[in-house]
Design a protein around this motif. Structure first.
Motif, PDB file in Angstrom:
ATOM      1  N   THR A   1      38.205  35.204  46.938  1.00 40.10           N
ATOM      2  CA  THR A   1      39.605  35.602  46.793  1.00 40.10           C
ATOM      3  C   THR A   1      39.715  36.416  45.494  1.00 40.10           C
ATOM      4  OG1 THR A   1      40.140  33.637  45.510  1.00 40.10           O
ATOM      5  CG2 THR A   1      40.423  33.484  47.925  1.00 40.10           C
TER       6      THR A   1
ATOM      7  N   LEU B   1      41.321  35.665  42.846  1.00 40.53           N
ATOM      8  CA  LEU B   1      41.193  34.729  41.726  1.00 40.53           C
ATOM      9  C   LEU B   1      39.728  34.389  41.464  1.00 40.53           C
ATOM     10  CD1 LEU B   1      42.716  32.915  39.671  1.00 40.53           C
ATOM     11  CD2 LEU B   1      42.730  31.134  41.434  1.00 40.53           C
ATOM     12  N   LYS B   2      39.003  34.082  42.507  1.00 42.62           N
ATOM     13  CA  LYS B   2      37.585  33.749  42.372  1.00 42.62           C
ATOM     14  C   LYS B   2      36.802  34.950  41.845  1.00 42.62           C
ATOM     15  CE  LYS B   2      33.767  31.804  45.085  1.00 42.62           C
ATOM     16  NZ  LYS B   2      33.485  31.064  46.328  1.00 42.62           N
TER      17      LYS B   2
ATOM     18  N   HIS C   1      46.208  32.456  34.574  1.00 45.55           N
ATOM     19  CA  HIS C   1      45.272  31.838  35.517  1.00 45.55           C
ATOM     20  C   HIS C   1      43.813  32.078  35.125  1.00 45.55           C
ATOM     21  CE1 HIS C   1      48.402  30.526  38.233  1.00 45.55           C
ATOM     22  NE2 HIS C   1      48.971  31.712  38.106  1.00 45.55           N
TER      23      HIS C   1
ATOM     24  N   SER D   1      46.436  38.702  47.479  1.00 40.79           N
ATOM     25  CA  SER D   1      47.017  37.446  47.011  1.00 40.79           C
ATOM     26  C   SER D   1      45.940  36.358  46.937  1.00 40.79           C
ATOM     27  CB  SER D   1      48.188  37.053  47.907  1.00 40.79           C
ATOM     28  OG  SER D   1      48.828  35.907  47.427  1.00 40.79           O
ATOM     29  N   TYR D   2      46.109  35.280  47.699  1.00 36.46           N
ATOM     30  CA  TYR D   2      45.135  34.183  47.685  1.00 36.46           C
ATOM     31  C   TYR D   2      44.223  34.210  48.910  1.00 36.46           C
ATOM     32  CZ  TYR D   2      47.633  32.284  43.733  1.00 36.46           C
ATOM     33  OH  TYR D   2      48.180  32.123  42.492  1.00 36.46           O
ATOM     34  N   HIS D   3      44.192  35.337  49.596  1.00 36.84           N
ATOM     35  CA  HIS D   3      43.395  35.469  50.815  1.00 36.84           C
ATOM     36  C   HIS D   3      42.008  36.033  50.504  1.00 36.84           C
ATOM     37  CE1 HIS D   3      46.962  34.515  53.082  1.00 36.84           C
ATOM     38  NE2 HIS D   3      47.618  35.424  52.383  1.00 36.84           N
TER      39      HIS D   3
ATOM     40  N   SER E   1      36.008  27.139  44.367  1.00 35.76           N
ATOM     41  CA  SER E   1      37.186  27.923  44.727  1.00 35.76           C
ATOM     42  C   SER E   1      37.696  28.651  43.482  1.00 35.76           C
ATOM     43  CB  SER E   1      38.291  27.004  45.259  1.00 35.76           C
ATOM     44  OG  SER E   1      38.832  26.224  44.190  1.00 35.76           O
TER      45      SER E   1
ATOM     46  N   VAL F   1      40.611  28.364  42.244  1.00 36.39           N
ATOM     47  CA  VAL F   1      41.371  27.384  41.459  1.00 36.39           C
ATOM     48  C   VAL F   1      40.422  26.523  40.627  1.00 36.39           C
ATOM     49  CG1 VAL F   1      42.920  25.387  41.598  1.00 36.39           C
ATOM     50  CG2 VAL F   1      43.354  27.402  43.010  1.00 36.39           C
TER      51      VAL F   1
ATOM     52  N   GLU G   1      39.228  28.633  37.822  1.00 43.17           N
ATOM     53  CA  GLU G   1      40.318  28.782  36.853  1.00 43.17           C
ATOM     54  C   GLU G   1      40.373  27.569  35.930  1.00 43.17           C
ATOM     55  OE1 GLU G   1      45.198  28.588  36.808  1.00 43.17           O
ATOM     56  OE2 GLU G   1      44.213  29.286  38.628  1.00 43.17           O
TER      57      GLU G   1
END
Length: 154
Positions: free
Chosen positions: A28, A30-31, A61, A76-78, A113, A115, A118
């Motif tokens: 994602t 974020l990752k 984040h 986004s988070y996909h 993940s 998250v 993070e």
């Protein structure tokens, strides 16, 4: 500080080209940001050079390369799509030391993940030090070098 001839987008695309066989390995935005942070940190510690010249900033984040964020924020988070430009990937693979570090970062962190990564970065000194100066503050390469040197045994 010396740097390799890559930018953060090149390295992001290298990670996005990695084969995945489990949902936990999907990347994602974020990752991806955290993979860039770890790749930069370990490259500095092992090779003594910046992997890329793009700034890493301490966002809410965790660590973020702004230009890579802008490119992929629409997801986004996909999970992000796979990258398949072999010419670009071969440029990175031709630097065996760099590709070995990137492959090691991928192998170690691929099942975490975004998250989880993070949360890990929030426990680490480079992010903590940078946010004391305010969110979106640069995480200087020298701070990453000092921190990640502690994990690398010569």
């Amino acid at each position: 500080m010396q740097s390799f001839n890559f930018n953060a987008e090149d390295i992001a695309e290298y990670f996005l080209a990695q084969p995945t066989s489990r949902k936990s390995e999907e990347i994602t935005p974020l990752k991806l940001q955290k993979l860039l942070y770890y790749a930069q940190g370990f490259t500095l510690a092992i090779l003594g050079k910046s992997l890329f010249t793009d700034r890493i900033e301490a966002w809410r984040h965790g660590p973020v390369c702004r230009n890579v964020y802008e490119k992929y924020k629409k997801y986004s988070y996909h999970p992000l799509p796979k990258f398949k430009d072999m010419d670009k990937l071969n440029k990175i693979k031709s630097s065996q030391n760099v590709s070995a570090i990137l492959d090691a970062v991928w192998i170690y962190f691929k099942d975490y993940s975004g998250v989880q990564l993070e949360e890990m970065t929030h426990q680490e000194k480079p992010w903590q030090d940078a946010v004391t100066n305010g969110l979106n503050t640069e995480m200087p390469p020298y701070d990453l070098l000092k921190y990640f040197k502690g994990f690398v045994k010569k």
